[in-house]
Enzyme design. Structure first.
Site, PDB file in Angstrom:
ATOM      1  N   ASP A  59      -0.247   5.234   0.792  1.00  7.82           N
ATOM      2  CA  ASP A  59      -0.567   6.218   1.831  1.00  7.82           C
ATOM      3  C   ASP A  59      -0.640   5.548   3.194  1.00  7.82           C
ATOM      4  O   ASP A  59      -1.452   4.644   3.409  1.00  7.82           O
ATOM      5  CB  ASP A  59      -1.900   6.898   1.526  1.00  7.82           C
ATOM      6  CG  ASP A  59      -1.855   7.754   0.275  1.00  7.82           C
ATOM      7  OD1 ASP A  59      -1.015   8.652   0.237  1.00  7.82           O
ATOM      8  OD2 ASP A  59      -2.648   7.506  -0.651  1.00  7.82           O
ATOM      9  N   ASP A  72       0.866  -1.168   0.000  1.00 11.18           N
ATOM     10  CA  ASP A  72       0.000   0.000   0.000  1.00 11.18           C
ATOM     11  C   ASP A  72       0.911   1.229   0.000  1.00 11.18           C
ATOM     12  O   ASP A  72       2.106   1.132   0.317  1.00 11.18           O
ATOM     13  CB  ASP A  72      -0.890  -0.021   1.234  1.00 11.18           C
ATOM     14  CG  ASP A  72      -1.678   1.257   1.417  1.00 11.18           C
ATOM     15  OD1 ASP A  72      -2.411   1.636   0.495  1.00 11.18           O
ATOM     16  OD2 ASP A  72      -1.533   1.891   2.489  1.00 11.18           O
TER      17      ASP A  72
END
Length: 321
Positions: A17, A15
């Protein structure tokens, strides 16, 4: 390295953010960890629910933070959303875009016609995060959805991590349209498994590992795709959320941040931990022993998930409440 978590998997799906960076601020150790994965020969993929940037823009951002990448390594919810549109619409169909110009470009690249205003020929609405989304844009989408247009939400993240803290995410805007239309969108990004499945396939991986900071998207998406996951505390997830996690949002491993990829896999696994004993007494999780706080959290999660007891005793509450 042979017993490191990194060595146990044939690809790492990161991932972005809250896991690799907070906006313009890189997570300490992230460039070194990504480099270590590459040097080990493990393919990396960057899988993001943020639909505001094209893959090339994501690459530029990562490169500027010390993590050079290729566009083929980036998988965005905008791409997933447009894939769903392409599967359901005829070539040249009009799609009302609520989002950035890069999202509109993805629509056009799929042979569909992006528009910004509702009209008789609009067949679908695609909604992705943009800091410039306005009430007027939501109003156009509302009219189209109420008229029967297919509605695809790139993601439903309620918040978006930034260097300033949590900000409203695409899911908050989706919620406004859901309230205004009484319609549920087709969701393209995490927690649906499509992004992870596509990323793993592109890496030729049969045993990938997901690394993320959100239970309701990253970890839930990994569970839905049947992929092991490492949840990190560098973003949204909190100890309380981990302890109370439902089965569909339970990670395999737990660490403070992504640098743990170079630690021993057995040391990161959620389960009973040396030095700590967790029992349930009178509907409370009681901890005794001594050792690393994260080991205690791993043990607390294990017992909570096994028993359904989530209330913390005084010892655990002092550390994680």
């Amino acid at each position: 390295m042979s017993d490191a978590l990194l060595a146990a998997y044939d690809a790492v799906l990161f991932d972005l953010d809250g896991t690799v960076y907070h906006g313009t601020r890189v997570i300490p150790g992230a460039p070194e960890t990504v480099r270590a994965a590459r040097e080990h020969g493990t393919p990396v993929r960057f899988v993001t629910n943020n639909a505001s940037k094209a893959p090339g823009e994501v690459v530029d951002h990562l490169t500027g933070l010390g993590m050079p990448a290729d566009t083929d390594e980036v998988h965005t919810s905008a791409q997933a959303g447009v894939q769903l549109l392409k599967e359901r619409l005829e070539a040249g169909a009009e799609v009302l875009v609520v989002g950035t110009e890069s999202l509109a470009a993805e629509v056009a690249g799929a042979g569909l016609k992006p528009v910004r205003e509702n009209g008789d020929d609009v067949r679908a609405v695609v909604q992705g995060h943009s800091p410039d989304n306005t009430w007027a844009a939501l109003a156009e989408a509302c009219l189209a959805i109420r008229a029967g247009a297919l509605w695809v939400a790139c993601n439903v993240d309620a918040t978006l991590p930034s260097e300033r803290g949590l900000l409203p995410g695409n899911g908050s805007m989706v919620a406004a349209l859901r309230t205004a239309t009484d319609v549920e969108p087709l969701v393209a990004g995490k927690p649906q498994p499509l992004l992870f499945e596509t990323a793993a396939k592109s890496a030729g991986a049969e045993r990938p590992l997901v690394v993320g900071d959100r239970l309701d998207t990253d970890i839930a998406g990994a569970v839905a795709a049947g992929i092991d996951s490492l949840v990190v505390l560098s973003g949204v997830a909190t100890p309380k959320q981990l302890i109370e996690a439902v089965p569909a949002e339970r990670a395999t491993y737990l660490a403070q941040d992504l640098t743990a990829l170079e630690a021993k896999a057995d040391d990161l696994r959620i389960g009973p931990r040396p030095g700590w004993s967790v029992t349930t007494e009178n509907g409370v999780l009681e901890a005794t022993g001594d050792g690393d706080d994260l080991d205690l959290l791993r043990a607390l999660c294990h017992t909570a998930w096994e028993t359904g007891v989530t209330e913390l005793g005084e010892r655990a509450k002092a550390k994680f409440a």
